[in-house]
Design a protein around this motif. Structure first.
Motif, PDB file in Angstrom:
ATOM      1  N   GLY A  55       5.792  18.768  11.041  1.00 60.00           N
ATOM      2  CA  GLY A  55       4.517  17.827  10.587  1.00 60.00           C
ATOM      3  C   GLY A  55       5.031  16.404  11.244  1.00 60.00           C
ATOM      4  N   THR A  56       5.763  16.324  12.239  1.00 57.40           N
ATOM      5  CA  THR A  56       5.939  15.090  12.851  1.00 57.40           C
ATOM      6  C   THR A  56       4.626  14.359  13.302  1.00 57.40           C
ATOM      7  OG1 THR A  56       7.935  15.846  13.537  1.00 57.40           O
ATOM      8  CG2 THR A  56       7.415  13.874  14.299  1.00 57.40           C
ATOM      9  N   THR A  57       4.498  13.084  12.793  1.00 49.48           N
ATOM     10  CA  THR A  57       3.377  12.320  13.045  1.00 49.48           C
ATOM     11  C   THR A  57       3.527  10.817  13.457  1.00 49.48           C
ATOM     12  OG1 THR A  57       1.137  11.972  12.201  1.00 49.48           O
ATOM     13  CG2 THR A  57       2.777  11.879  10.611  1.00 49.48           C
ATOM     14  N   GLU A  58       2.492  10.102  13.673  1.00 50.41           N
ATOM     15  CA  GLU A  58       2.301   8.692  13.499  1.00 50.41           C
ATOM     16  C   GLU A  58       1.764   8.447  12.301  1.00 50.41           C
ATOM     17  OE1 GLU A  58       0.790   7.279  17.072  1.00 50.41           O
ATOM     18  OE2 GLU A  58       2.158   7.979  18.314  1.00 50.41           O
ATOM     19  N   ILE A  59       2.128   7.152  11.715  1.00 57.55           N
ATOM     20  CA  ILE A  59       1.353   6.414  10.470  1.00 57.55           C
ATOM     21  C   ILE A  59       1.001   4.893  10.902  1.00 57.55           C
ATOM     22  CG2 ILE A  59       2.340   7.904   8.800  1.00 57.55           C
ATOM     23  CD1 ILE A  59       4.173   5.940   8.020  1.00 57.55           C
ATOM     24  N   GLU A  60       0.036   4.453  10.462  1.00 58.76           N
ATOM     25  CA  GLU A  60      -0.603   3.079  10.725  1.00 58.76           C
ATOM     26  C   GLU A  60      -0.662   2.371   9.409  1.00 58.76           C
ATOM     27  OE1 GLU A  60      -3.996   3.242  12.927  1.00 58.76           O
ATOM     28  OE2 GLU A  60      -3.201   3.787  14.906  1.00 58.76           O
ATOM     29  N   PHE A  61      -0.506   1.082   9.413  1.00 63.54           N
ATOM     30  CA  PHE A  61      -0.732   0.248   8.415  1.00 63.54           C
ATOM     31  C   PHE A  61      -1.601  -0.872   8.606  1.00 63.54           C
ATOM     32  CE2 PHE A  61       3.745   2.061   8.431  1.00 63.54           C
ATOM     33  CZ  PHE A  61       3.841   2.712   7.010  1.00 63.54           C
ATOM     34  N   ASN A  62      -2.761  -0.867   8.042  1.00 58.87           N
ATOM     35  CA  ASN A  62      -3.553  -1.972   8.364  1.00 58.87           C
ATOM     36  C   ASN A  62      -3.962  -2.724   7.084  1.00 58.87           C
ATOM     37  OD1 ASN A  62      -4.520  -1.205  11.164  1.00 58.87           O
ATOM     38  ND2 ASN A  62      -4.999   0.749  10.169  1.00 58.87           N
ATOM     39  N   ALA A  63      -3.260  -3.869   6.933  1.00 56.88           N
ATOM     40  CA  ALA A  63      -3.359  -4.730   5.682  1.00 56.88           C
ATOM     41  C   ALA A  63      -3.057  -3.882   4.381  1.00 56.88           C
ATOM     42  CB  ALA A  63      -4.820  -5.260   5.779  1.00 56.88           C
ATOM     43  N   CYS A  64      -2.272  -3.258   4.469  1.00 52.75           N
ATOM     44  CA  CYS A  64      -1.521  -2.448   3.182  1.00 52.75           C
ATOM     45  C   CYS A  64      -0.998  -3.477   2.477  1.00 52.75           C
ATOM     46  CB  CYS A  64      -0.663  -1.242   3.685  1.00 52.75           C
ATOM     47  SG  CYS A  64      -1.273  -0.034   4.640  1.00 52.75           S
ATOM     48  N   MET A  65      -1.477  -3.450   1.005  1.00 53.89           N
ATOM     49  CA  MET A  65      -0.923  -4.443  -0.094  1.00 53.89           C
ATOM     50  C   MET A  65       0.091  -3.404  -0.679  1.00 53.89           C
ATOM     51  SD  MET A  65      -4.142  -6.331  -1.349  1.00 53.89           S
ATOM     52  CE  MET A  65      -3.076  -7.078  -2.561  1.00 53.89           C
ATOM     53  N   VAL A  66       1.342  -3.835  -0.654  1.00 51.67           N
ATOM     54  CA  VAL A  66       2.407  -3.101  -1.442  1.00 51.67           C
ATOM     55  C   VAL A  66       3.371  -4.099  -2.375  1.00 51.67           C
ATOM     56  CG1 VAL A  66       4.603  -1.709  -1.006  1.00 51.67           C
ATOM     57  CG2 VAL A  66       2.701  -1.662   0.663  1.00 51.67           C
TER      58      VAL A  66
END
Length: 383
Positions: A204-215
């Motif tokens: 399950g190798t993939t890419e992930i994106e973060f768009n204005a993620c509040m953490v």
């Protein structure tokens, strides 16, 4: 001489659970997972139930308190049959390791029991399209907003990212590198479809994106500025150790499959095991797989004793074992001939997976540079 003392190899309940699990749930299903690029969530949960996800954690967090040799042999056994399963335990263990070492009391109590029992699965998100071996080139940015940060960027080659519940993500905050634990359900976090890989097709190798993620800053692991020097390096060190043992398992599997085939395959009126060139390939597989395992055992001892050169020894073990598994899988396919080139053949799957082992957690070329630099440094120090 390997002094195991309290770090004895697999035996008793852990070994029994591992053997039963592999034979019941991995050995005969791994090819189907690989072919269909899937990994059943139920298997992940069951790995946790059997105490196989994080056996190295202390009992207070749901682990076994297993020694380094025992941990290595878990990866070795899984490497014989399914490198995708081994890779799950690798990345999951990388995250659990650094939480245990660098996490706050709250972070440990929140995450570790769930990672141990399999109710949560973790993935390691460091690499980017423009930042592989050059870790400092990462461009995922977290902007400070008081009690929280806002993330923008992306990560590539995230093993088991398709199914992970939490990600250990490396970012830049104010120009300094930091590590954060980020929940999959965080608004703005997008997991892309799985990448079609040469090997580890069920990972399950993939890419992930973060768009204005509040953490929340409560999810910051360690201090800003220690993301690479401590946290990433510790995680990658665990990863190399697990991969080295997994490659030992692959080499042993390739050898056994080759021995079985060479004994039963008849050409020109005799089994091909009588062919001198086949014997040459088998002899190299025997010796080199033993050498790789011996080095892994030595590393287990050094890690157990917390020796300062254990990190370099781990680089050496991963380098040697990955080269061995690629060579052994190539020989195994050669011995099997056309039968080793078709889907469903264990040696064909090992052949594809073994190449990946020379690339992940540091390419072999990066290993060669570091190993040589260490040897030269010792030469200068010792005269």
């Amino acid at each position: 001489m390997i002094r195991l003392r309290g770090n004895q190899g697999l035996k008793g309940a852990l070994a029994e659970r591992l053997s039963h699990f592999v034979n019941a749930h991995v050995r005969f299903d791994a090819d189907n997972w690989d072919r269909n690029r899937i990994y059943p969530i139920s298997i992940i949960r069951q790995l946790g139930t059997e105490g196989l996800l994080c056996p190295f954690l202390p009992e207070q967090f749901g682990g076994e308190g297993a020694g380094m040799l025992q941990v290595g042999e878990v990866f070795e056994e899984l490497g014989k049959w399914c490198s995708s399963t081994r890779s799950l335990l690798t990345v999951h263990g990388m995250v659990a390791t650094v939480i245990h070492r660098f996490g706050t009391v709250q972070q440990k109590s929140t995450w570790l029991p769930s990672l141990s029992n399999g109710s949560l699965t973790a993935a390691f998100a460091l690499s980017e399209k423009g930042a592989g071996s050059d870790i400092k080139a990462i461009e995922t940015i977290a902007v400070d907003h008081g009690d929280y940060v806002v993330l923008n960027g992306s990560k590539s080659w995230v093993t088991f990212g398709q199914w992970a519940d939490i990600f250990l993500v490396f970012v830049k905050i104010g120009g300094e590198l930091a590590a954060m634990l980020i929940d999959r359900c965080t608004p703005g976090l997008k997991v892309k479809p799985a990448i079609e890989m040469l090997g580890l097709r069920a990972s399950g190798t993939t890419e992930i994106e973060f768009n204005a993620c509040m953490v929340s800053k409560a999810n910051l692991l360690g201090k800003v500025g220690t993301g690479i020097s401590l946290i990433a390096m510790t995680a990658l060190d665990f990863g190399r150790y697990s991969i080295a043992w997994g490659c030992v398992g692959m080499g042993q599997s390739c050898l056994q499959e080759s021995l079985d085939y060479a004994e039963n395959r008849v050409q020109f009126g005799m089994p091909i095991q009588s062919n001198q060139l086949v014997k040459k390939m088998i002899s190299e597989m025997v010796v080199e797989s033993k050498a790789a395992r011996a080095l892994c055992e030595k590393v287990a001892e050094s890690r157990e004793d917390k020796l300062p050169d254990a990190i370099v020894q781990t680089w050496e073990a991963k380098y040697l074992a990955s080269k061995m598994s690629r060579k052994a899988s190539g020989y195994a396919v050669q011995i099997h001939g056309a039968a080793g080139c078709v889907g469903g053949s264990l040696v064909e799957r090992h052949f594809r997976d073994a190449k990946i082992m020379e690339l992940i957690e540091g390419t072999n070329e990066m290993h060669e540079i570091l190993i040589a630099d260490q040897a030269l440094a010792r030469r200068r120090t010792n005269g």
